[in-house]
Design a protein around this motif. Structure first.
Motif, PDB file in Angstrom:
ATOM      1  N   PHE A  32      11.691   4.863  62.775  1.00  0.00           N
ATOM      2  CA  PHE A  32      11.066   5.503  61.722  1.00  0.00           C
ATOM      3  C   PHE A  32       9.774   5.621  61.686  1.00  0.00           C
ATOM      4  CE2 PHE A  32       9.985   1.355  60.054  1.00  0.00           C
ATOM      5  CZ  PHE A  32       8.806   1.416  59.491  1.00  0.00           C
ATOM      6  N   ALA A  33       9.032   6.680  61.133  1.00  0.00           N
ATOM      7  CA  ALA A  33       7.758   7.167  61.298  1.00  0.00           C
ATOM      8  C   ALA A  33       7.372   7.009  59.696  1.00  0.00           C
ATOM      9  CB  ALA A  33       7.668   8.491  61.753  1.00  0.00           C
ATOM     10  N   ASN A  42      10.096   8.347  57.287  1.00  0.00           N
ATOM     11  CA  ASN A  42      11.170   9.124  57.629  1.00  0.00           C
ATOM     12  C   ASN A  42      12.140   8.522  58.840  1.00  0.00           C
ATOM     13  OD1 ASN A  42      11.092  12.063  56.287  1.00  0.00           O
ATOM     14  ND2 ASN A  42       9.032  11.733  56.802  1.00  0.00           N
ATOM     15  N   ALA A  43      13.294   8.942  58.829  1.00  0.00           N
ATOM     16  CA  ALA A  43      13.646   8.558  60.340  1.00  0.00           C
ATOM     17  C   ALA A  43      13.648   9.374  61.358  1.00  0.00           C
ATOM     18  CB  ALA A  43      15.301   8.314  59.957  1.00  0.00           C
ATOM     19  N   SER A  57      11.961  16.300  69.161  1.00  0.00           N
ATOM     20  CA  SER A  57      12.050  15.375  68.023  1.00  0.00           C
ATOM     21  C   SER A  57      12.361  16.009  66.755  1.00  0.00           C
ATOM     22  CB  SER A  57      10.414  14.677  68.110  1.00  0.00           C
ATOM     23  OG  SER A  57       9.499  15.628  67.657  1.00  0.00           O
ATOM     24  N   LYS A  58      13.186  15.110  66.063  1.00  0.00           N
ATOM     25  CA  LYS A  58      13.566  15.326  64.595  1.00  0.00           C
ATOM     26  C   LYS A  58      13.475  14.324  63.662  1.00  0.00           C
ATOM     27  CE  LYS A  58      16.238  18.909  66.245  1.00  0.00           C
ATOM     28  NZ  LYS A  58      16.235  20.369  65.685  1.00  0.00           N
ATOM     29  N   LYS A  59      13.099  14.596  62.446  1.00  0.00           N
ATOM     30  CA  LYS A  59      12.885  13.637  61.302  1.00  0.00           C
ATOM     31  C   LYS A  59      14.175  13.880  60.312  1.00  0.00           C
ATOM     32  CE  LYS A  59       8.006  12.951  61.229  1.00  0.00           C
ATOM     33  NZ  LYS A  59       6.569  13.175  60.494  1.00  0.00           N
ATOM     34  N   VAL A  64      15.180  10.350  49.961  1.00  0.00           N
ATOM     35  CA  VAL A  64      13.867  10.543  49.639  1.00  0.00           C
ATOM     36  C   VAL A  64      13.760   9.972  48.074  1.00  0.00           C
ATOM     37  CG1 VAL A  64      12.041  12.241  48.796  1.00  0.00           C
ATOM     38  CG2 VAL A  64      13.669  12.486  50.859  1.00  0.00           C
ATOM     39  N   PRO A  65      12.726   9.180  47.721  1.00  0.00           N
ATOM     40  CA  PRO A  65      11.569   8.759  48.736  1.00  0.00           C
ATOM     41  C   PRO A  65      11.728   7.442  49.404  1.00  0.00           C
ATOM     42  CG  PRO A  65      10.760   8.164  46.678  1.00  0.00           C
ATOM     43  CD  PRO A  65      12.409   8.975  46.423  1.00  0.00           C
ATOM     44  N   VAL A  66      13.161   6.761  49.331  1.00  0.00           N
ATOM     45  CA  VAL A  66      13.282   5.690  49.825  1.00  0.00           C
ATOM     46  C   VAL A  66      13.150   5.382  51.478  1.00  0.00           C
ATOM     47  CG1 VAL A  66      14.981   3.514  50.090  1.00  0.00           C
ATOM     48  CG2 VAL A  66      14.908   5.200  47.979  1.00  0.00           C
ATOM     49  N   PHE A  67      12.531   4.406  51.917  1.00  0.00           N
ATOM     50  CA  PHE A  67      12.573   3.862  53.077  1.00  0.00           C
ATOM     51  C   PHE A  67      13.870   4.070  53.941  1.00  0.00           C
ATOM     52  CE2 PHE A  67      12.735   0.117  56.220  1.00  0.00           C
ATOM     53  CZ  PHE A  67      11.524   0.468  56.759  1.00  0.00           C
ATOM     54  N   THR A  68      13.863   4.732  54.985  1.00  0.00           N
ATOM     55  CA  THR A  68      14.894   5.061  55.973  1.00  0.00           C
ATOM     56  C   THR A  68      14.673   4.935  57.315  1.00  0.00           C
ATOM     57  OG1 THR A  68      15.738   6.662  54.096  1.00  0.00           O
ATOM     58  CG2 THR A  68      16.636   6.737  56.141  1.00  0.00           C
TER      59      THR A  68
END
Length: 181
Positions: A32-33, A42-43, A57-59, A64-68
């Motif tokens: 995650f970033a 975002n993962a 690279s993909k996000k 949203v907006p939960v930590f994933t």
């Protein structure tokens, strides 16, 4: 050492949780970033060539907006299955080998209403019937589950333990490592 690749972003912290080698000898990295400001995790899934150059690279953020973040992934003949986790749910995303989403599934946390962040990075394991098994846990409970190749839940069970990992046994059962009551 043949090469080093450092991935950076403007106002971002990157956390990698899994790396796998792709059929073309490239490397797939998931995690995650965190982006500042605002705090927007975002993962991510990225591909490095066999020599360490960024291919793509993909996000992804399905809650949203939960930590994933991506805990683990499995390489299949047709793409990549990513295993996500956040405080209230788990998810699976199938992508092609370019990171484009083919399907996604999200399931409520098996452990009730606990904010569920696993204490260990959960892993995804391919089973003899071409399904995928997983086990994880935190201080409150754990979970054992299995999905098919389309991401549909075959079964999911609460465990009264902090599950760290599992292996599929010869008789198609599971041996789960962790701490229990």
């Amino acid at each position: 050492m043949e090469w080093i690749s450092i991935i950076t972003g403007v106002n971002s912290n990157f956390y990698s949780y899994t790396v796998k080698q792709a059929p073309d000898s490239a490397y797939l990295i998931g995690g995650f970033a965190e982006n500042y400001p605002p705090y927007a995790p975002n993962a991510f899934l990225l591909k490095l060539s066999a020599t360490g150059d960024m291919v793509w690279s993909k996000k992804y953020n399905y809650t949203v907006p939960v930590f994933t973040y991506i805990n683990d992934m499995s390489i299949t003949a047709t793409g990549i299955i990513c295993y996500f986790n956040n405080p209230s749910s788990i998810g699976f995303v199938k992508t092609d080998f370019s990171g484009n989403v083919e399907w996604s599934r999200t399931y409520d946390n098996f452990c009730g209403n606990y904010n569920f962040i696993p204490e260990h990075t959960p892993k995804l394991h391919k089973t003899a019937d071409d399904h995928f098994a997983f086990a994880n846990g935190n201080d409150y409970c754990g979970r054992l589950g299995k999905i098919d190749t389309a991401g549909n839940m075959v079964f999911g069970r609460d465990l009264f333990q902090t599950s760290v990992d599992l292996t599929v046994t010869a008789d198609t059962g599971f041996f789960i490592a962790g701490t229990g009551p």
